[in-house]
Design a protein around this motif. Sequence first.
Motif, mmCIF file in Angstrom:
data_model
loop_
_atom_site.group_PDB
_atom_site.id
_atom_site.type_symbol
_atom_site.label_atom_id
_atom_site.label_comp_id
_atom_site.label_asym_id
_atom_site.label_seq_id
_atom_site.Cartn_x
_atom_site.Cartn_y
_atom_site.Cartn_z
ATOM 1 N N GLU A 32 37.146 52.776 44.793
ATOM 2 C CA GLU A 32 38.106 53.788 44.334
ATOM 3 C C GLU A 32 39.509 53.425 44.812
ATOM 4 O O GLU A 32 40.472 53.487 44.043
ATOM 5 N N ALA A 33 39.630 53.032 46.072
ATOM 6 C CA ALA A 33 40.930 52.641 46.620
ATOM 7 C C ALA A 33 41.473 51.420 45.891
ATOM 8 O O ALA A 33 42.668 51.343 45.597
ATOM 9 N N LYS A 34 40.601 50.469 45.588
ATOM 10 C CA LYS A 34 41.041 49.262 44.901
ATOM 11 C C LYS A 34 41.537 49.572 43.490
ATOM 12 O O LYS A 34 42.531 49.005 43.035
ATOM 13 N N ILE A 35 40.856 50.480 42.803
ATOM 14 C CA ILE A 35 41.303 50.872 41.468
ATOM 15 C C ILE A 35 42.679 51.521 41.545
ATOM 16 O O ILE A 35 43.575 51.206 40.763
ATOM 17 N N LEU A 36 42.854 52.415 42.496
ATOM 18 C CA LEU A 36 44.102 53.169 42.588
ATOM 19 C C LEU A 36 45.264 52.346 43.159
ATOM 20 O O LEU A 36 46.392 52.425 42.675
ATOM 21 N N LYS A 37 44.980 51.529 44.194
ATOM 22 C CA LYS A 37 46.050 50.830 44.918
ATOM 23 C C LYS A 37 46.150 49.343 44.611
ATOM 24 O O LYS A 37 47.123 48.700 44.987
ATOM 25 N N GLY A 38 45.108 48.786 43.990
ATOM 26 C CA GLY A 38 45.078 47.356 43.739
ATOM 27 C C GLY A 38 44.517 46.608 44.927
ATOM 28 O O GLY A 38 44.127 47.210 45.933
ATOM 29 N N GLY A 39 44.459 45.308 44.825
ATOM 30 C CA GLY A 39 43.931 44.501 45.910
ATOM 31 C C GLY A 39 43.969 43.035 45.552
ATOM 32 O O GLY A 39 44.320 42.649 44.434
ATOM 33 N N SER A 40 43.586 42.194 46.511
ATOM 34 C CA SER A 40 43.548 40.757 46.256
ATOM 35 C C SER A 40 42.638 40.068 47.253
ATOM 36 O O SER A 40 42.329 40.614 48.308
ATOM 37 N N GLY A 41 42.224 38.864 46.869
ATOM 38 C CA GLY A 41 41.479 38.015 47.779
ATOM 39 C C GLY A 41 39.972 38.165 47.775
ATOM 40 O O GLY A 41 39.284 37.301 48.288
ATOM 41 N N VAL A 42 39.437 39.227 47.212
ATOM 42 C CA VAL A 42 37.987 39.427 47.243
ATOM 43 C C VAL A 42 37.289 38.565 46.197
ATOM 44 O O VAL A 42 36.224 38.020 46.439
ATOM 45 N N TRP A 43 37.902 38.405 45.032
ATOM 46 C CA TRP A 43 37.296 37.681 43.919
ATOM 47 C C TRP A 43 38.087 36.429 43.544
ATOM 48 O O TRP A 43 37.897 35.876 42.481
ATOM 49 N N GLY A 44 38.965 35.996 44.403
ATOM 50 C CA GLY A 44 39.756 34.811 44.098
ATOM 51 C C GLY A 44 41.241 35.109 44.207
ATOM 52 O O GLY A 44 41.645 36.163 44.703
ATOM 53 N N PRO A 45 42.063 34.195 43.710
ATOM 54 C CA PRO A 45 43.506 34.310 43.921
ATOM 55 C C PRO A 45 44.230 35.314 43.015
ATOM 56 O O PRO A 45 45.364 35.676 43.292
ATOM 57 N N PRO B 215 45.358 38.701 41.834
ATOM 58 C CA PRO B 215 45.343 40.066 42.380
ATOM 59 C C PRO B 215 45.023 41.105 41.301
ATOM 60 O O PRO B 215 45.286 40.898 40.124
ATOM 61 N N MET B 216 44.446 42.204 41.738
ATOM 62 C CA MET B 216 44.235 43.342 40.851
ATOM 63 C C MET B 216 45.394 44.306 41.105
ATOM 64 O O MET B 216 45.594 44.754 42.236
ATOM 65 N N PRO B 217 46.145 44.629 40.068
ATOM 66 C CA PRO B 217 47.282 45.539 40.269
ATOM 67 C C PRO B 217 46.816 46.975 40.469
ATOM 68 O O PRO B 217 45.702 47.345 40.088
ATOM 69 N N ALA B 218 47.677 47.775 41.060
ATOM 70 C CA ALA B 218 47.413 49.217 41.172
ATOM 71 C C ALA B 218 47.364 49.804 39.762
ATOM 72 O O ALA B 218 48.009 49.295 38.849
ATOM 73 N N ASN B 219 46.598 50.841 39.604
ATOM 74 C CA ASN B 219 46.438 51.467 38.289
ATOM 75 C C ASN B 219 46.981 52.885 38.325
ATOM 76 O O ASN B 219 46.232 53.848 38.501
ATOM 77 N N ALA B 220 48.271 53.013 38.131
ATOM 78 C CA ALA B 220 48.933 54.320 38.198
ATOM 79 C C ALA B 220 48.455 55.276 37.112
ATOM 80 O O ALA B 220 48.563 56.489 37.262
ATOM 81 N N GLN B 221 47.895 54.745 36.032
ATOM 82 C CA GLN B 221 47.424 55.584 34.942
ATOM 83 C C GLN B 221 46.058 56.219 35.238
ATOM 84 O O GLN B 221 45.586 57.048 34.472
ATOM 85 N N VAL B 222 45.435 55.847 36.346
ATOM 86 C CA VAL B 222 44.119 56.379 36.731
ATOM 87 C C VAL B 222 44.312 57.367 37.876
ATOM 88 O O VAL B 222 44.920 57.040 38.898
ATOM 89 N N ASN B 223 43.789 58.579 37.717
ATOM 90 C CA ASN B 223 43.866 59.555 38.807
ATOM 91 C C ASN B 223 42.614 59.450 39.682
ATOM 92 O O ASN B 223 41.640 58.784 39.295
ATOM 93 N N PRO B 224 42.591 60.058 40.863
ATOM 94 C CA PRO B 224 41.443 59.927 41.768
ATOM 95 C C PRO B 224 40.106 60.375 41.150
ATOM 96 O O PRO B 224 39.083 59.735 41.396
ATOM 97 N N ASP B 225 40.097 61.440 40.362
ATOM 98 C CA ASP B 225 38.842 61.874 39.726
ATOM 99 C C ASP B 225 38.339 60.832 38.729
ATOM 100 O O ASP B 225 37.137 60.557 38.649
ATOM 101 N N GLU B 226 39.249 60.244 37.988
ATOM 102 C CA GLU B 226 38.862 59.188 37.041
ATOM 103 C C GLU B 226 38.369 57.959 37.786
ATOM 104 O O GLU B 226 37.397 57.317 37.355
ATOM 105 N N ALA B 227 38.995 57.635 38.903
ATOM 106 C CA ALA B 227 38.550 56.491 39.701
ATOM 107 C C ALA B 227 37.115 56.712 40.181
ATOM 108 O O ALA B 227 36.297 55.787 40.147
ATOM 109 N N LYS B 228 36.790 57.925 40.605
ATOM 110 C CA LYS B 228 35.418 58.237 41.035
ATOM 111 C C LYS B 228 34.429 58.042 39.895
ATOM 112 O O LYS B 228 33.350 57.482 40.079
ATOM 113 N N LYS B 229 34.781 58.509 38.697
ATOM 114 C CA LYS B 229 33.909 58.351 37.524
ATOM 115 C C LYS B 229 33.731 56.878 37.191
ATOM 116 O O LYS B 229 32.610 56.433 36.913
ATOM 117 N N LEU B 230 34.817 56.136 37.219
ATOM 118 C CA LEU B 230 34.729 54.710 36.915
ATOM 119 C C LEU B 230 33.861 53.974 37.925
ATOM 120 O O LEU B 230 33.022 53.150 37.554
#
Length: 104
Positions: A66-79, A81-96
């Motif tokens: 959920e945090a990765k969807i909302l805030k983004g991240g890098s380094g777990v799956w390679g070089p 980065p996954m950007p933050a997803n401002a269009q996703v709210n916390p409830d949607e992140a939980k569903k996803l």
Amino acid sequence: MKRTLLAIAAVATGFAVCAPAMADLQLATAKNCMACHAVDKKLVGPSYKDVAAKYAGQKDAAAKLEAKILKGGSGVWGPVPMPANAQVNPDEAKKLVAWILSQK
């Protein structure tokens, strides 16, 4: 008559079981997740099946993802980065995340 009712009940049950999965695929599509991810193959990011396998059995998996969807991240799956997803709210992140972790 009984056969017809049983057939209708079976079909309705099938739709009821599939509807949440389709709804979450629709949410992932609507939120542009599918631009970088696919259910069963690597695109820019890992497949959702690979994510589910990697986090299977981890108690804090949902919170991490959920945090990765909302805030983004890098380094777990390679070089890449996954950007933050401002269009996703916390409830949607939980569903996803629930949907992603359910992939087999």
